[in-house]
Design a protein around this motif. Structure first.
Motif, PDB file in Angstrom:
ATOM      1  N   LYS A 270      -4.635   6.223   3.358  1.00  0.00           N
ATOM      2  CA  LYS A 270      -5.074   4.897   3.797  1.00  0.00           C
ATOM      3  C   LYS A 270      -4.132   4.347   4.871  1.00  0.00           C
ATOM      4  O   LYS A 270      -4.569   3.698   5.825  1.00  0.00           O
ATOM      5  CB  LYS A 270      -5.144   3.947   2.605  1.00  0.00           C
ATOM      6  CG  LYS A 270      -5.816   2.642   2.934  1.00  0.00           C
ATOM      7  CD  LYS A 270      -6.101   1.836   1.702  1.00  0.00           C
ATOM      8  CE  LYS A 270      -6.855   0.577   2.090  1.00  0.00           C
ATOM      9  NZ  LYS A 270      -7.163  -0.265   0.956  1.00  0.00           N
ATOM     10  N   LEU A 271      -2.837   4.604   4.747  1.00  0.00           N
ATOM     11  CA  LEU A 271      -1.873   4.138   5.747  1.00  0.00           C
ATOM     12  C   LEU A 271      -2.101   4.798   7.105  1.00  0.00           C
ATOM     13  O   LEU A 271      -1.879   4.189   8.151  1.00  0.00           O
ATOM     14  CB  LEU A 271      -0.446   4.409   5.265  1.00  0.00           C
ATOM     15  CG  LEU A 271       0.057   3.514   4.144  1.00  0.00           C
ATOM     16  CD1 LEU A 271       1.375   4.030   3.608  1.00  0.00           C
ATOM     17  CD2 LEU A 271       0.208   2.083   4.613  1.00  0.00           C
TER      18      LEU A 271
ATOM     19  N   GLU B  28       0.843  -1.195   0.000  1.00  0.00           N
ATOM     20  CA  GLU B  28       0.000   0.000   0.000  1.00  0.00           C
ATOM     21  C   GLU B  28       0.881   1.249   0.000  1.00  0.00           C
ATOM     22  O   GLU B  28       1.786   1.386   0.816  1.00  0.00           O
ATOM     23  CB  GLU B  28      -0.909  -0.002   1.231  1.00  0.00           C
ATOM     24  CG  GLU B  28      -1.930   1.094   1.244  1.00  0.00           C
ATOM     25  CD  GLU B  28      -2.894   1.010   0.084  1.00  0.00           C
ATOM     26  OE1 GLU B  28      -3.086   2.031  -0.585  1.00  0.00           O
ATOM     27  OE2 GLU B  28      -3.450  -0.075  -0.149  1.00  0.00           O
ATOM     28  N   THR B  29       0.618   2.171  -0.924  1.00  0.00           N
ATOM     29  CA  THR B  29       1.411   3.397  -1.006  1.00  0.00           C
ATOM     30  C   THR B  29       0.572   4.645  -0.744  1.00  0.00           C
ATOM     31  O   THR B  29       1.126   5.731  -0.643  1.00  0.00           O
ATOM     32  CB  THR B  29       2.057   3.522  -2.398  1.00  0.00           C
ATOM     33  OG1 THR B  29       1.034   3.454  -3.393  1.00  0.00           O
ATOM     34  CG2 THR B  29       3.066   2.395  -2.623  1.00  0.00           C
ATOM     35  N   ASP B  30      -0.733   4.509  -0.630  1.00  0.00           N
ATOM     36  CA  ASP B  30      -1.605   5.658  -0.380  1.00  0.00           C
ATOM     37  C   ASP B  30      -1.430   6.127   1.068  1.00  0.00           C
ATOM     38  O   ASP B  30      -1.703   5.390   2.022  1.00  0.00           O
ATOM     39  CB  ASP B  30      -3.064   5.261  -0.640  1.00  0.00           C
ATOM     40  CG  ASP B  30      -4.020   6.426  -0.477  1.00  0.00           C
ATOM     41  OD1 ASP B  30      -3.559   7.579  -0.557  1.00  0.00           O
ATOM     42  OD2 ASP B  30      -5.229   6.170  -0.276  1.00  0.00           O
TER      43      ASP B  30
ATOM     44  N   CYS C 237      -3.492  -1.555   7.596  1.00  0.00           N
ATOM     45  CA  CYS C 237      -3.350  -2.200   6.288  1.00  0.00           C
ATOM     46  C   CYS C 237      -2.951  -3.663   6.457  1.00  0.00           C
ATOM     47  O   CYS C 237      -2.056  -3.997   7.231  1.00  0.00           O
ATOM     48  CB  CYS C 237      -2.325  -1.466   5.444  1.00  0.00           C
ATOM     49  SG  CYS C 237      -2.851   0.192   5.053  1.00  0.00           S
TER      50      CYS C 237
END
Length: 128
Positions: free
Chosen positions: A57-58, A52-54, A63
Motif C-alpha cells: 500500500k505504501l 500504515e505498515t503495509d 497514504c
C-alpha cells in the motif's frame, strides 16, 4: 419627600445576587475537586493516528490523502504519466551564491538578503 427616602432605603436593603466572580476558588468549590485546566482550557488526551505498515500500500498509494470516512487514498501512476519538469526540481536546498550567474536578478536578490542578514547580526552585537 419622606416616601422617597423610605423607597431608597428599601432598595438599598435588597440583596443583589452575588456571582462571586472574583472570589478565591477554595470557597466556591467547598471541597469538590476541580477539573485540571491547561493554558487554553481543559487538557485533551492525545489520540494516536494509525501508521500504515503495509509495504504494498505504501508503494502504490499516497497514504493519508483521503480525509473522508469513505473512499480510498490516491493511487500512484507510472512515472511516464507525470510531467518531465517534476523530475528536475531542486530538492537539495538553495543553490550556493557562487553557482549563480551575476547577471541575473536571482543573484542580486540573494546578495541583498545575505547582506541584510549580516548587517542585522552586526547591529545585534553592537553595544549602546
Amino acid at each position: 419627600m419622606l416616601k422617597l427616602i423610605k423607597l431608597n432605603y428599601v432598595r438599598s436593603c435588597v440583596q443583589i445576587p452575588n456571582n462571586s466572580y472574583a472570589s478565591p476558588s477554595g470557597i466556591i468549590s467547598l471541597g469538590k475537586s476541580k477539573k485540571k485546566l491547561g493554558k487554553g482550557g481543559p487538557v485533551l488526551e492525545k489520540s494516536e493516528i494509525p501508521v500504515e505498515t503495509d509495504a504494498k500500500k505504501l508503494v502504490n498509494f499516497v497514504c493519508g490523502s483521503n480525509t473522508l470516512k469513505e473512499g480510498q487514498d490516491i493511487e500512484l501512476k507510472p512515472d511516464s504519466e507525470y510531467p518531465d519538469w517534476l523530475w528536475n526540481l531542486n530538492i537539495d536546498g538553495p543553490v550556493p551564491l557562487q553557482k549563480l550567474d551575476p547577471n541575473t536578478k536571482q543573484y542580486w536578490l540573494r546578495v541583498r538578503k545575505l547582506s541584510m542578514r549580516r548587517n542585522n547580526l552586526l547591529n545585534k552585537l553592537k553595544r549602546f
